[in-house]
Design an enzyme around this catalytic site. Structure first.
Site, PDB file in Angstrom:
ATOM      1  CE1 TYR A  59      -3.194   3.083   0.678  1.00 50.20           C
ATOM      2  CE2 TYR A  59      -1.746   3.589   2.275  1.00 50.20           C
ATOM      3  CZ  TYR A  59      -2.790   3.731   1.746  1.00 50.20           C
ATOM      4  OH  TYR A  59      -3.630   4.893   1.399  1.00 50.20           O
ATOM      5  CG  HIS A  89      -2.795  14.140   0.142  1.00 52.20           C
ATOM      6  ND1 HIS A  89      -3.122  13.523  -1.513  1.00 52.20           N
ATOM      7  CD2 HIS A  89      -3.374  13.205   0.929  1.00 52.20           C
ATOM      8  CE1 HIS A  89      -3.499  12.536  -1.160  1.00 52.20           C
ATOM      9  NE2 HIS A  89      -3.907  12.176   0.233  1.00 52.20           N
ATOM     10  CG  ASN A 201       0.002   8.075   6.508  1.00 55.11           C
ATOM     11  OD1 ASN A 201      -0.192   6.793   6.212  1.00 55.11           O
ATOM     12  ND2 ASN A 201      -1.181   8.558   6.153  1.00 55.11           N
ATOM     13  CE1 TYR A 286     -17.513  26.669  49.224  1.00 54.12           C
ATOM     14  CE2 TYR A 286     -18.474  25.903  47.117  1.00 54.12           C
ATOM     15  CZ  TYR A 286     -18.516  25.929  48.584  1.00 54.12           C
ATOM     16  OH  TYR A 286     -19.390  25.407  49.333  1.00 54.12           O
ATOM     17  NE  ARG A 289     -14.103  28.313  52.171  1.00 51.66           N
ATOM     18  CZ  ARG A 289     -15.177  27.532  52.236  1.00 51.66           C
ATOM     19  NH1 ARG A 289     -15.241  26.112  52.883  1.00 51.66           N
ATOM     20  NH2 ARG A 289     -16.449  28.038  52.087  1.00 51.66           N
ATOM     21  CG  PHE A 333      -2.888   6.703  10.079  1.00 56.68           C
ATOM     22  CD1 PHE A 333      -4.486   6.768  10.220  1.00 56.68           C
ATOM     23  CD2 PHE A 333      -2.639   5.856   9.012  1.00 56.68           C
ATOM     24  CE1 PHE A 333      -5.095   5.811   9.631  1.00 56.68           C
ATOM     25  CE2 PHE A 333      -3.482   4.893   8.567  1.00 56.68           C
ATOM     26  CZ  PHE A 333      -4.693   4.773   8.840  1.00 56.68           C
ATOM     27  CD  GLU A 418      -8.804   8.314   5.199  1.00 59.87           C
ATOM     28  OE1 GLU A 418      -9.160   9.403   5.196  1.00 59.87           O
ATOM     29  OE2 GLU A 418      -7.758   7.987   4.173  1.00 59.87           O
TER      30      GLU A 418
END
Length: 515
Positions: A59, A89, A201, A286, A289, A333, A418
């Site tokens: 791949y 990409h 990746n 608070y 404290r 990934f 995906e």
């Protein structure tokens, strides 16, 4: 080009401590790999060459990507395959990542590839480090990753710079990558099989953004601890809630560490001694404290996130990986650990700001603090810190929305290949905005607490807090009547973000991170 000779960092792949990433985040440095790191890299690159020689399908090495994984690519087109991958990409959008984040991206990517499981040549890692050491920051758009199949789009923009494509920044000036490489004496990288995929990746962008958020959050928490102690004295609060015995019987480590810091910060205060007896108040609100309980829990979240990010910054997160001469496809990934860590940091940052906003509200309220209304003489003629508190409230409320967990979201991509994503990149990216919001809230509290302490003169606060007070007064004078207040807030925030509070109170604040 910036002078990077002042600091030298050596990366031992798989074993880089968070302190090294913090140093690189703080300032540029000359970065190198440990001498013994190169042999596994060469062996992994040889494994890719052997795999191709056997004609074995793998791949992303001799196939298409994502849904196109079943498409075989002829050997003569493998280099073009990797180049096309980067060009297609590099589709990020939005503002560019800050240089501090880009330095972490380059360094963590180099350290990950240097583990020797990714099949890249040593030249790829050398190119990443050369870019880093030349002070060249690839222009990486902040938006466009879902944090699942790696930070594909932003890492593609990083890789463009290695190839001499796209834009970079040098000393803050944007310029074409090829021009910057030429001026630095660097040659553009020509990608070999597997190398483009290995570069894009991985979780390095989401991890770098999360580290950026973590380091900012730690600085803001330290500042909030110190300023919160000053607010205790400004409000003539009690130090009894910080007694060691109270926190020991609960046993939460962060709570005990914070209480220890408050005891050290308040020790010796004349203001406290002045109301040890005959004080009609039984208990403080608070926000005074319960500071150890709230900020201690925030501290514990930050340490838990730090452990996750320490592992991730050293991890191998690309795909496929080379084991025993074979390429194995998996899912390292997927950035779910980073998304969870970023969500934890977001909670801590939001709560730190929320508590600080409540202390500002207390200090400007004469009925609660016993100080002049809105911390100014002649209230009515002067509005004092009335609207500065409104700003703090607006930022605290904004952080509540930003703190919504990003990791619970998912939107399938790549034709449902995906089908579950982490949203880690957004989870980490929003941390800078949240940390800046909280830094502004704490800066406003610092101004109000110092103002309150001024009204107690000639009684003095503790010696450590006198240093904190003097640090502010070196940049911002007492607010005796209405004036333009925004520059005061910005000056206080700048000191905080630069780490001046942490340096001034190094001893009590450093102990926050130790059980």
């Amino acid at each position: 080009m910036s002078d990077l000779t002042t600091s030298h960092l050596t990366l031992e792949p798989g074993c880089v401590p968070l302190s090294t990433w913090h140093r690189l985040w703080t300032a540029p440095a000359a970065v190198a790999l440990a001498d013994g790191a190169w042999a596994p890299v060469r062996a992994s690159a040889d494994a890719v060459a052997a795999l191709l020689a056997r004609g074995e399908p793998a791949y992303g090495i001799n196939t298409g990507f994502g849904k196109l994984a079943h498409t075989h690519i002829p050997d003569e087109q493998l280099a073009q395959l990797q180049r096309n991958l980067i060009l297609s990409h590099a589709v990020g959008t939005g503002d560019d990542l800050p240089d501090a984040v880009v330095r972490l991206v380059l360094a963590t990517k180099a350290a990950s590839l240097a583990r020797g499981w990714s099949g890249v040549r040593p030249l790829v890692i050398e190119s990443l480090l050369a870019l880093l050491n030349a002070g060249i920051s690839p222009c990486i758009p902040a938006k466009g990753s879902v944090g699942a199949s790696g930070d594909l789009a932003p890492l593609a923009h990083m890789t463009l710079a290695l190839m001499g494509e796209g834009d970079v920044r040098v000393d803050g000036v944007r310029r074409p990558a090829m021009q910057a490489l030429r001026e630095a004496g660097l040659r553009p990288l020509e990608l070999a099989p597997k190398e483009g995929l290995a570069l894009i990746n991985g979780t390095q962008v989401s991890t770098a953004l999360a580290l950026h958020g973590l380091f900012m959050a730690q600085r803001v928490l330290e500042a909030s601890t110190a300023v919160g102690a000053l607010s205790v004295d400004a409000a003539r609060g009690s130090d009894a809630p910080f007694d060691e015995r109270i926190h020991a019987v609960r046993g939460q480590p962060g709570q005990m560490a914070l209480a220890r810091a408050y005891r050290a910060l308040l020790a010796g205060s004349e203001i406290r001694r002045s109301h040890l007896v005959y004080d009609e108040r039984v208990q403080d609100p608070y926000s005074l404290r319960c500071q150890p309980q709230v900020l201690g829990a925030c501290r514990d979240l930050l340490l838990q996130a730090a452990r996750t990010l320490h592992i991730e910054a050293n991890a191998v997160t690309d795909n496929p990986l080379l084991f025993d001469g074979h390429a194995l496809s998996g899912g390292n990934f997927h950035a779910e650990p980073v998304a969870f860590a970023a969500d934890q940091i977001a909670l801590a940052v939001a709560e730190t700001g929320a508590l600080a906003e409540r202390r500002i509200a207390l200090l400007i309220d004469a009925n609660l603090s016993g100080l002049p209304p809105f911390l100014v003489r002649d209230a009515g003629l002067n509005s004092g810190f009335m609207i500065a508190h409104v700003t703090a409230a607006a930022l605290a409320s904004e952080n509540k929305s930003l703190a919504h967990p990003a990791s619970v979201d998912s939107l399938p991509t790549s034709a449902n290949q995906e089908d579950h994503v982490s949203m880690a990149t957004f989870a980490a990216r929003r941390l800078q905005e949240m940390a800046l919001n909280t830094a502004t809230i704490v800066a406003i509290e610092w101004l109000t607490a110092a103002q309150g302490v001024d009204f107690h003169a000639p009684l003095a606060t503790s010696e450590p807090l006198q240093g904190l007070h003097a640090l502010l007064r070196g940049a911002v004078t007492h607010y005796d009547r209405d004036r333009l207040l925004a520059p005061d807030i910005e000056a206080a925030r700048a000191l905080l973000l630069q780490g001046a509070i942490t340096r001034t109170l190094a001893q009590p604040l450093a102990a926050l991170w130790h059980d």
